[in-house]
Design a protein around this motif. Structure first.
Motif, PDB file in Angstrom:
ATOM      1  N   SER A   1       0.822  -1.201   0.000  1.00 32.93           N
ATOM      2  CA  SER A   1       0.000   0.000   0.000  1.00 32.93           C
ATOM      3  C   SER A   1       0.862   1.260   0.000  1.00 32.93           C
TER       4      SER A   1
ATOM      5  N   GLY B   1      -9.447   0.800  -0.653  1.00 36.32           N
ATOM      6  CA  GLY B   1      -8.219   1.577  -0.508  1.00 36.32           C
ATOM      7  C   GLY B   1      -8.146   2.350   0.785  1.00 36.32           C
TER       8      GLY B   1
ATOM      9  N   ARG C   1      -7.174  -4.611  -3.869  1.00 33.85           N
ATOM     10  CA  ARG C   1      -8.081  -3.800  -3.052  1.00 33.85           C
ATOM     11  C   ARG C   1      -9.471  -4.395  -3.193  1.00 33.85           C
TER      12      ARG C   1
END
Length: 358
Positions: free
Chosen positions: A43, A320, A293
């Motif tokens: 991420s 997200g 995601r």
């Protein structure tokens, strides 16, 4: 003491486990050999409180104090800049309103990010309060809290069977079988698969691939103070990271749950968009990867007991927003499990519960 098994060692599972361990005996089962292996470890996390649906924003606002203050804080200054071409004013105005950003002059934008191409920059906006999240420290912090409370994280335990008999869950893994009073489904891209294993109807949570490339900083510039750059409609983004730029086409291709990888053609689209807005073209990739995601149909997290089986707790659909919402999302899960009144507004709690999808 209530025994709880949490499936998933990403940010969703570890944060929920850390909260639940204050009142229960909690074990986290992670299929991979390390925590945060899939989406959580891939991420480009930011705290942007104006991002997402109203219920997501409620979680993000409620998470700020923890992210800023716990264990010395997990945040550092970054900011987000929206950049648009001269023919993108309609999309720019829409993003400006939805994200609560402040429009700035193109001259000011060029002062902040000198590598922007003045011939292609028509409009710019800034949200200076957006901050980086130290994802590794956050994950490790949740794991430490869990262990300090007496809980455990077991890696290399891929769940292969789930049954419910005489008020107890029996969770079979590749190594052994676990018994639990409550089962928390924090399996990310595999959340619906875990529901099916448990004999429950899935909620329509679909993983989407998000690709990323690490490229050199433009002309070797000092990019440490640059904000994250977004294209209109989140069509691409670029973020300074350890002296390099992370560039993404902001792709959201629905895929089956798997160990994701980036496709060259998809990455090329993001790099082309980034190149168009900057003066120094990308000539080489340092690395590339992809993560999954996972979104519910309404793109909002799913938190709380399953309406048909209250001993099955959903903590999924982070999309997200997983890192920036994790403190408040975990508290809400614990509040619902322990029958406490949540701190979040009632409308936000209703919008997050799984009942809405049944």
């Amino acid at each position: 003491m209530t025994r709880i098994v949490v499936i998933g060692g990403g940010v969703a599972g570890l944060s929920a486990a850390a909260e639940l361990a204050t009142g229960a005996d909690v074990t986290v089962l992670e299929a991979e050999d390390s925590i945060g292996y899939h989406a959580s470890g891939r991420s480009a996390a930011m705290l942007e409180v104006n991002y997402g649906a109203p219920s997501v924003r409620a979680l993000s606002h409620a998470s700020v104090d923890y992210l800023a203050g716990h264990d010395g804080g997990y945040l550092s200054p970054r900011g987000v800049m929206l950049v648009a071409k001269p023919d993108e004013k309609t999309g720019f105005d829409s993003d400006l309103k939805s994200m609560g950003m402040q429009q700035i002059s193109t001259h000011h934008a060029l002062d902040i990010v000198p590598a922007l191409n003045p011939q292609h920059l028509g409009f710019a906006a800034l949200h200076a309060e957006a901050r980086d999240i130290d994802t590794d420290r956050l994950l490790q912090g949740y794991a430490r809290r869990l262990r300090h409370a007496g809980g455990s994280v077991l890696t290399g335990h891929k769940v292969s069977s789930i049954g419910f008999e005489n008020g107890q869950w029996q969770i079979g893994t590749t190594k052994t079988v676990f018994s639990a009073d409550l089962l928390v489904n924090a399996a990310g891209a595999w959340a619906d698969e875990m529901a099916r294993l448990a004999g429950l109807a899935p909620l329509g949570i679909v993983p989407h691939r998000r690709s990323m490339a690490r490229v050199p900083a433009p002309d070797g510039a000092d990019i440490s103070t640059w904000p994250m750059l977004f294209g209109v409609g989140e069509s691409w983004y670029a973020k300074p990271d350890a002296g390099c730029m992370l560039v993404s086409p902001a792709d959201e291709d629905p895929v089956d749950a798997h160990d994701a990888w980036a496709e060259d053609e998809t990455l090329a689209r993001g790099i082309a968009a980034y190149d168009h807005m900057t003066l120094a073209p990308v000539t080489r990739l340092l690395a590339s990867w992809a993560g999954l995601r996972s979104f519910a149909p309404d793109r909002t997290l799913v938190l709380g007991p399953d309406p048909g089986q209250p001993a099955f707790i959903w903590c999924a659909g982070q999309g997200g927003y997983g890192m920036q919402t994790s403190p408040a999302a975990a508290r809400l899960v614990a509040d619902l499990v322990f029958d406490r009144t949540p701190d979040l507004p009632a409308c936000a709690v209703t919008a997050l519960r799984p009942e809405r999808l049944r």
